[in-house]
Design a protein around this motif. Structure first.
Motif, PDB file in Angstrom:
ATOM      1  N   ALA A 413       0.829  -1.208   0.000  1.00 42.54           N
ATOM      2  CA  ALA A 413       0.000   0.000   0.000  1.00 42.54           C
ATOM      3  C   ALA A 413       0.862   1.255   0.000  1.00 42.54           C
ATOM      4  O   ALA A 413       0.576   2.230  -0.714  1.00 42.54           O
ATOM      5  N   ALA A 414       1.939   1.266   0.767  1.00 44.76           N
ATOM      6  CA  ALA A 414       2.814   2.435   0.828  1.00 44.76           C
ATOM      7  C   ALA A 414       3.540   2.664  -0.497  1.00 44.76           C
ATOM      8  O   ALA A 414       3.705   3.799  -0.948  1.00 44.76           O
ATOM      9  N   ALA A 415       3.956   1.570  -1.120  1.00 47.14           N
ATOM     10  CA  ALA A 415       4.697   1.699  -2.380  1.00 47.14           C
ATOM     11  C   ALA A 415       3.804   2.148  -3.538  1.00 47.14           C
ATOM     12  O   ALA A 415       4.300   2.679  -4.531  1.00 47.14           O
ATOM     13  N   PHE A 423      -4.867  -1.185  -6.774  1.00 45.68           N
ATOM     14  CA  PHE A 423      -5.772  -1.872  -5.851  1.00 45.68           C
ATOM     15  C   PHE A 423      -7.000  -2.432  -6.555  1.00 45.68           C
ATOM     16  O   PHE A 423      -8.047  -2.625  -5.948  1.00 45.68           O
ATOM     17  N   ASP A 424      -6.856  -2.690  -7.844  1.00 50.18           N
ATOM     18  CA  ASP A 424      -7.940  -3.284  -8.626  1.00 50.18           C
ATOM     19  C   ASP A 424      -7.977  -4.786  -8.357  1.00 50.18           C
ATOM     20  O   ASP A 424      -7.085  -5.525  -8.772  1.00 50.18           O
ATOM     21  N   GLU A 438      -9.701  -8.867   6.590  1.00 48.59           N
ATOM     22  CA  GLU A 438      -8.721  -7.865   7.013  1.00 48.59           C
ATOM     23  C   GLU A 438      -7.892  -7.360   5.838  1.00 48.59           C
ATOM     24  O   GLU A 438      -7.618  -6.157   5.736  1.00 48.59           O
ATOM     25  N   VAL A 439      -7.487  -8.257   4.929  1.00 45.57           N
ATOM     26  CA  VAL A 439      -6.721  -7.847   3.750  1.00 45.57           C
ATOM     27  C   VAL A 439      -7.551  -6.920   2.874  1.00 45.57           C
ATOM     28  O   VAL A 439      -7.082  -5.865   2.408  1.00 45.57           O
ATOM     29  N   GLN A 440      -8.800  -7.291   2.648  1.00 43.69           N
ATOM     30  CA  GLN A 440      -9.671  -6.449   1.824  1.00 43.69           C
ATOM     31  C   GLN A 440      -9.850  -5.076   2.451  1.00 43.69           C
ATOM     32  O   GLN A 440      -9.839  -4.054   1.749  1.00 43.69           O
ATOM     33  N   GLU A 441     -10.031  -5.018   3.758  1.00 39.72           N
ATOM     34  CA  GLU A 441     -10.228  -3.729   4.418  1.00 39.72           C
ATOM     35  C   GLU A 441      -8.976  -2.860   4.333  1.00 39.72           C
ATOM     36  O   GLU A 441      -9.067  -1.638   4.124  1.00 39.72           O
ATOM     37  N   ARG A 442      -7.816  -3.464   4.486  1.00 37.70           N
ATOM     38  CA  ARG A 442      -6.578  -2.670   4.406  1.00 37.70           C
ATOM     39  C   ARG A 442      -6.336  -2.148   2.986  1.00 37.70           C
ATOM     40  O   ARG A 442      -5.873  -1.027   2.812  1.00 37.70           O
ATOM     41  N   LEU A 443      -6.629  -2.962   2.007  1.00 38.51           N
ATOM     42  CA  LEU A 443      -6.480  -2.505   0.627  1.00 38.51           C
ATOM     43  C   LEU A 443      -7.465  -1.391   0.308  1.00 38.51           C
ATOM     44  O   LEU A 443      -7.120  -0.400  -0.363  1.00 38.51           O
ATOM     45  N   ALA A 444      -8.697  -1.533   0.792  1.00 40.11           N
ATOM     46  CA  ALA A 444      -9.694  -0.486   0.560  1.00 40.11           C
ATOM     47  C   ALA A 444      -9.282   0.806   1.257  1.00 40.11           C
ATOM     48  O   ALA A 444      -9.445   1.915   0.706  1.00 40.11           O
TER      49      ALA A 444
END
Length: 612
Positions: A413-415, A423-424, A438-444
């Motif tokens: 996400a930072a990069a 994030f598609d 949790e992964v989906q929420e962090r990506l969103a």
């Protein structure tokens, strides 16, 4: 004879004042003239040439002995002045000598304006004695000048005028070769066959300790077998034009560029000796065909020797630059960025693959050591890792109860904070595994934190200076036609000029991608609408060449559709926009020609399927 042996023979020839004739034969472009000039200059500067005057006469286009004599007189200099700037004082003694030998001196100046004055020419020709004379380009003489007459004059210079004469020629190109050979043996004292190796030719073309570009060219030229010094020098000059445009990219981009210019430049400048451009643009050295000719097989092996496998869009762009003699910076940058990213990602792939191999290829390495190698490699290269790579690693570390699992998502996400497409999830290859909540929420959340997108006006105004940056191109292509119309109508003066120039720069791109096609298509539709408003706006719009480009695309699509229907194809869907048309009246302003459409290829990164 090698260059080293030829130089030694020339040194011996120059070391005495004995009248004699030296003949150096060799093919065009092999460096005969350069080698002669270089040895003469070095021997003269070292004081090792007894005779003190020198003249060089090129017979290119000359049609009479009088023209040769005039050429010798005009080019005569002191040996010590060879390769130095012109100085009229150097001719004082020469003029005095001619004056003492002929009472026609007062008319001598007329020779430069009156080519019919044979008496004056003969008077000037008296100065050609006790000197070194180089006669070059015999095979390129005019039609009215016979080779045997040239040999007769050379014999006179050697015997009667006590001169040392060197004759440089490519005898294979002589039209009267049989007659010439019959007289040659009676005139020439020393014969040299100049046949340098490919290594020697490359060294003549780019002498000494060359820079990286020069050394690359020399290496490719030797492997290809380029035997023409002038061709290599032209290639070197072209590479010097384009390589400064590549300094911010990986050096591999420069290597690929120099390879292509060397290969395609050879084919363009020396087509009789190189593979054809048509062959180079379609060849695939990976795949041999049963019906390949011997020539195709031979060229394939040659191409493989320089690691050339097939041509691409960047090669086509470089070929355009070779033909034009210059390179368009914007178009070179467009392709170089793609190659640069591919090179960087390729190197990242290799390192990540080594980390995976370290994980897989042992039953003895503990989890901390094996997973640590993967973690550190990803941490160092996360800017070049895909979302697919990232979620695989998150799953691996999670399933092995490693607490660093979610760090992969955070690093990714930072990069990619400024990459809207990072994030598609629609095209994510999950290998049958769903992402955790949790992964989906962090990506969103990461997607929501991205910087606000540029406004339509900011995008249009950025075209002129940043027209090939990904965010500008992708963002502008995504705008609806209505925004194009609004932007063109709402801006004036400098801002309007920036938008127009930004759009029109894409007309000259040799291999536009789908985004550039979309931008130009939408701009053309908007301009059609504006052109329909008034006669003056029609003239303003039509002068830009953007509408004409879409007209040509639509016409080609219509013709293809008709051909497809005739062929019985089920459906045909042209991928262009067609909305409003304008009156057919032709404007008086002639628009610039639209850019030619060349073959476009979509390049996509192959997905890496690493199973833990």
């Amino acid at each position: 004879m090698s260059v080293q042996n030829a130089r030694a023979a020339i040194q011996r020839f120059l070391s005495t004042d004995k009248p004699e004739v030296l003949c150096i034969r060799g093919e065009w472009g092999t460096g005969k003239t350069w080698t002669w000039d270089d040895v003469l200059k070095m021997q003269g500067q070292a004081g090792k040439v007894p005779l003190k005057r020198y003249a060089k006469a090129s017979l290119f286009g000359l049609n009479s002995l009088a023209e040769i004599k005039r050429e010798i007189f005009q080019s005569t200099v002191d040996v010590a002045q060879i390769d130095k700037p012109f100085d009229p004082a150097n001719y004082k003694d020469l003029y005095a000598g001619v004056k003492s030998q002929s009472n026609l001196w007062l008319k001598a100046v007329d020779v430069f304006f009156d080519k019919g004055s044979d008496a004056i020419v003969e008077a000037l020709a008296l100065s050609a004695r006790n000197m070194i004379i180089c006669v070059d380009d015999l095979e390129r003489k005019g039609e009215d000048l016979r080779s045997v007459d040239v040999l007769g004059y050379i014999s006179q210079l050697a015997i009667d005028r006590k001169c040392k004469v060197v004759l440089l020629l490519n005898d294979a190109q002589l039209e009267d070769k049989v007659e010439f050979e019959g007289y040659l043996e009676k005139v020439v004292d020393v014969h040299l066959r100049f046949e340098p190796s490919h290594e020697e030719i490359a060294e003549i073309a780019i002498p000494g300790d060359a820079d990286n570009i020069g050394n690359l060219i020399k290496g490719f030229a030797i492997k290809l077998g380029i035997s023409n010094v002038r061709v290599i020098r032209k290639i070197f000059a072209l590479c010097k034009l384009v390589t400064p445009l590549l300094k911010e990219y990986s050096f591999k981009v420069t290597i690929n560029t120099v390879r292509t210019i060397t290969l395609f430049g050879w084919s363009y400048f020396q087509p009789e000796s190189a593979p054809s451009l048509e062959y180079l643009r379609k060849v695939n050295t990976y795949s041999a065909e049963k019906n390949d000719s011997d020539e195709q097989v031979r060229w394939r092996d040659t191409l493989l020797s320089i690691d050339f496998y097939s041509s691409n869009d960047f090669d086509d762009q470089l070929l355009t630059g070779i033909r034009n003699g210059y390179f368009a910076e914007a178009e070179i940058a467009q392709h170089a960025r793609v190659l640069n990213q591919a090179d960087i990602r390729g190197k990242a792939d290799m390192e990540m693959r080594r980390a995976w191999n370290f994980y897989h290829n042992s039953f003895n390495r503990p989890a901390d050591e094996a997973l640590g190698e993967i973690y550190e490699t990803y941490k160092r290269l996360n800017a070049y890792m895909s979302l697919n790579d990232t979620v695989q690693l998150e799953r691996l570390f999670r399933e092995l109860d490693d607490p660093r699992a979610m760090e992969f998502i955070d690093m990714y996400a930072a990069a990619n904070a400024d990459n809207p497409s990072a994030f598609d999830l629609d095209h994510l290859a999950r290998f049958g595994e769903e992402l955790t909540q949790e992964v989906q929420e962090r990506l969103a959340a990461a997607q929501a934190r991205q910087k606000p997108k540029m406004t339509p006006d900011e995008l249009f105004l950025a075209l002129a200076k940043r027209g090939f940056e990904e965010d500008v191109v992708v963002g502008t292509a995504a705008l609806p036609v209505e925004e194009y119309t609004r932007a063109l109508k709402s801006h004036e003066d400098e801002a309007f000029s920036d938008i127009i120039n930004g759009l029109r720069q894409y007309l000259t791109v040799g291999n536009p991608n789908e985004y550039l096609h979309t931008i130009l298509d939408k701009a053309a539709v908007a301009l059609r609408q504006i052109a329909g408003e008034s006669a003056i706006n029609r003239r303003r719009a039509m002068r830009l060449g953007i509408i004409q480009r879409l007209d040509a695309r639509e016409q080609a699509a219509a013709q293809a559709k008709v051909a497809a229907e005739i062929a019985g194809e089920v459906s045909y869907r042209p991928e262009i926009i067609s909305i409003t048309t304008i009156p057919a009246s032709a404007p008086s302003d002639t628009p610039p020609p639209p850019a030619k459409k060349s073959r476009a290829r979509r390049q996509s990164r192959n997905g890496r399927e690493r199973q833990p």
